[in-house]
Design an enzyme around this catalytic site. Structure first.
Site, PDB file in Angstrom:
ATOM      1  N   HIS A  67      44.852  73.103  40.116  1.00  0.00           N
ATOM      2  CA  HIS A  67      44.814  71.650  40.340  1.00  0.00           C
ATOM      3  C   HIS A  67      45.759  71.236  41.460  1.00  0.00           C
ATOM      4  O   HIS A  67      46.890  71.720  41.533  1.00  0.00           O
ATOM      5  CB  HIS A  67      45.197  70.902  39.049  1.00  0.00           C
ATOM      6  CG  HIS A  67      44.137  71.008  37.990  1.00  0.00           C
ATOM      7  ND1 HIS A  67      43.873  72.184  37.339  1.00  0.00           N
ATOM      8  CD2 HIS A  67      43.271  70.097  37.506  1.00  0.00           C
ATOM      9  CE1 HIS A  67      42.878  71.978  36.485  1.00  0.00           C
ATOM     10  NE2 HIS A  67      42.502  70.737  36.569  1.00  0.00           N
ATOM     11  N   PRO A  68      45.302  70.310  42.310  1.00  0.00           N
ATOM     12  CA  PRO A  68      46.206  69.783  43.336  1.00  0.00           C
ATOM     13  C   PRO A  68      47.213  68.824  42.702  1.00  0.00           C
ATOM     14  O   PRO A  68      46.953  68.258  41.636  1.00  0.00           O
ATOM     15  CB  PRO A  68      45.250  69.000  44.246  1.00  0.00           C
ATOM     16  CG  PRO A  68      44.168  68.530  43.323  1.00  0.00           C
ATOM     17  CD  PRO A  68      43.996  69.631  42.300  1.00  0.00           C
ATOM     18  N   SER A  84      38.266  65.153  42.380  1.00  0.00           N
ATOM     19  CA  SER A  84      39.682  64.830  42.306  1.00  0.00           C
ATOM     20  C   SER A  84      39.985  63.566  43.121  1.00  0.00           C
ATOM     21  O   SER A  84      40.757  62.699  42.681  1.00  0.00           O
ATOM     22  CB  SER A  84      40.521  66.013  42.796  1.00  0.00           C
ATOM     23  OG  SER A  84      41.892  65.728  42.664  1.00  0.00           O
ATOM     24  N   GLY A  86      37.994  61.069  43.714  1.00  0.00           N
ATOM     25  CA  GLY A  86      37.502  59.920  42.952  1.00  0.00           C
ATOM     26  C   GLY A  86      38.445  59.554  41.813  1.00  0.00           C
ATOM     27  O   GLY A  86      38.747  58.375  41.586  1.00  0.00           O
ATOM     28  N   GLN A  88      41.706  60.298  41.479  1.00  0.00           N
ATOM     29  CA  GLN A  88      43.011  59.823  41.947  1.00  0.00           C
ATOM     30  C   GLN A  88      42.892  58.411  42.522  1.00  0.00           C
ATOM     31  O   GLN A  88      43.792  57.584  42.370  1.00  0.00           O
ATOM     32  CB  GLN A  88      43.587  60.790  42.981  1.00  0.00           C
ATOM     33  CG  GLN A  88      43.835  62.174  42.383  1.00  0.00           C
ATOM     34  CD  GLN A  88      44.856  62.985  43.153  1.00  0.00           C
ATOM     35  OE1 GLN A  88      45.873  62.462  43.582  1.00  0.00           O
ATOM     36  NE2 GLN A  88      44.605  64.276  43.307  1.00  0.00           N
ATOM     37  N   PHE A 119      51.685  69.299  37.600  1.00  0.00           N
ATOM     38  CA  PHE A 119      51.446  68.321  36.534  1.00  0.00           C
ATOM     39  C   PHE A 119      49.981  67.895  36.542  1.00  0.00           C
ATOM     40  O   PHE A 119      49.477  67.402  37.544  1.00  0.00           O
ATOM     41  CB  PHE A 119      52.333  67.099  36.774  1.00  0.00           C
ATOM     42  CG  PHE A 119      52.072  65.961  35.828  1.00  0.00           C
ATOM     43  CD1 PHE A 119      52.424  66.060  34.488  1.00  0.00           C
ATOM     44  CD2 PHE A 119      51.472  64.787  36.269  1.00  0.00           C
ATOM     45  CE1 PHE A 119      52.188  65.008  33.609  1.00  0.00           C
ATOM     46  CE2 PHE A 119      51.243  63.732  35.400  1.00  0.00           C
ATOM     47  CZ  PHE A 119      51.589  63.849  34.065  1.00  0.00           C
ATOM     48  N   CYS A 122      44.682  63.648  32.800  1.00  0.00           N
ATOM     49  CA  CYS A 122      43.361  63.082  33.070  1.00  0.00           C
ATOM     50  C   CYS A 122      43.556  61.729  33.748  1.00  0.00           C
ATOM     51  O   CYS A 122      43.825  60.727  33.089  1.00  0.00           O
ATOM     52  CB  CYS A 122      42.560  62.958  31.779  1.00  0.00           C
ATOM     53  SG  CYS A 122      40.920  62.317  32.092  1.00  0.00           S
ATOM     54  N   ALA A 123      43.454  61.726  35.079  1.00  0.00           N
ATOM     55  CA  ALA A 123      43.802  60.525  35.856  1.00  0.00           C
ATOM     56  C   ALA A 123      42.894  59.346  35.510  1.00  0.00           C
ATOM     57  O   ALA A 123      43.331  58.197  35.557  1.00  0.00           O
ATOM     58  CB  ALA A 123      43.729  60.844  37.351  1.00  0.00           C
TER      59      ALA A 123
HETATM   60  N1  GUN Z   1      43.739  64.621  36.928  1.00  0.00           N
HETATM   61  C1  GUN Z   1      42.483  64.396  37.302  1.00  0.00           C
HETATM   62  N2  GUN Z   1      42.179  65.077  38.380  1.00  0.00           N
HETATM   63  C2  GUN Z   1      43.308  65.748  38.698  1.00  0.00           C
HETATM   64  C3  GUN Z   1      43.621  66.609  39.747  1.00  0.00           C
HETATM   65  O1  GUN Z   1      42.785  66.920  40.594  1.00  0.00           O
HETATM   66  N3  GUN Z   1      44.892  67.084  39.778  1.00  0.00           N
HETATM   67  C4  GUN Z   1      45.816  66.770  38.846  1.00  0.00           C
HETATM   68  N4  GUN Z   1      47.045  67.258  38.964  1.00  0.00           N
HETATM   69  N5  GUN Z   1      45.539  65.974  37.831  1.00  0.00           N
HETATM   70  C5  GUN Z   1      44.291  65.482  37.798  1.00  0.00           C
END
Ligand code: GUN
EC number: 4.1.1.97
Length: 174
Positions: A67-68, A84, A86, A88, A119, A122-123
């Site tokens: 994960h980034p 990701s 979308g 964020q 870290f 779930c954004a």
């Molecule tokens: N939560 C939802 N997408 C991501 C993601 O791409 N990276 C991280 N760190 N948390 C997330």
């Protein structure tokens, strides 16, 4: 896509379709494909969850490491996956003011230093204030507890990404 279509996908099509339901980990889709046919999206989600749970600690940490960082370098470089980006964006992480951005950077770095993986949360289920709060809170967890927490967040992200791909037919009572 409905379940009939999902279950008729070739291996290649399945990995192309579901290869990023776990961020940058197409091996997860590759692993569960042989479990077809899936009764519904929950069944596919459960197969993915069981596969992740069956992995040794190093494999689970590897998944988290794919994960980034949230509001990190990949976002600034435009190098995020579409999913990701979308997520964020929805959480407001593309619009952080200088103070929040600096706090996020500092906490992300502290977190990675402590646990050895980025870290993950779930954004889409949290806004930027909640994300900063959880990040600071989770820094206080024990490593094994935090690994489990990160894996549960990976599964929540996966659940929402699956729902984006699979259309759920109206449930019938009869
Ligand atoms: N939560 C939802 N997408 C991501 C993601 O791409 N990276 C991280 N760190 N948390 C997330």
């Amino acid at each position: 896509m409905d379940m009939r279509q999902v279950n008729s996908l070739s291996y290649e099509e399945f990995v192309e379709t579901f290869g990023n339901v776990v961020e940058r980990c197409p091996v997860v889709a590759a692993a569960v494909w042989s479990g077809r046919p899936f009764a519904n999206s929950h069944d596919l989600e459960a197969s993915i969850g069981e596969f992740i749970d069956s992995l040794p600690v190093a494999g689970q940490e590897g998944i988290v490491r794919c994960h980034p960082d949230l509001a990190g370098r990949d976002l600034k470089r435009g190098a995020l996956t579409a999913e990701s980006r979308g997520e964020q964006t929805q959480a407001g992480l593309t619009l952080l003011d200088a103070g929040d951005a600096a706090r996020m950077n500092r906490l992300n770095a502290q977190y990675k230093e402590r646990f050895g993986f980025p870290f993950v949360i779930c954004a889409r289920m949290n806004n930027k204030e909640e994300i900063l709060l959880r990040l600071a809170e989770r820094l206080g967890n024990e490593p094994a507890q935090e690994r489990q927490c990160a894996i549960e967040e990976v599964k929540k992200i996966c659940q929402l990404r699956l729902q984006d791909i699979i259309q759920c037919p109206a449930t019938h009572t009869k």
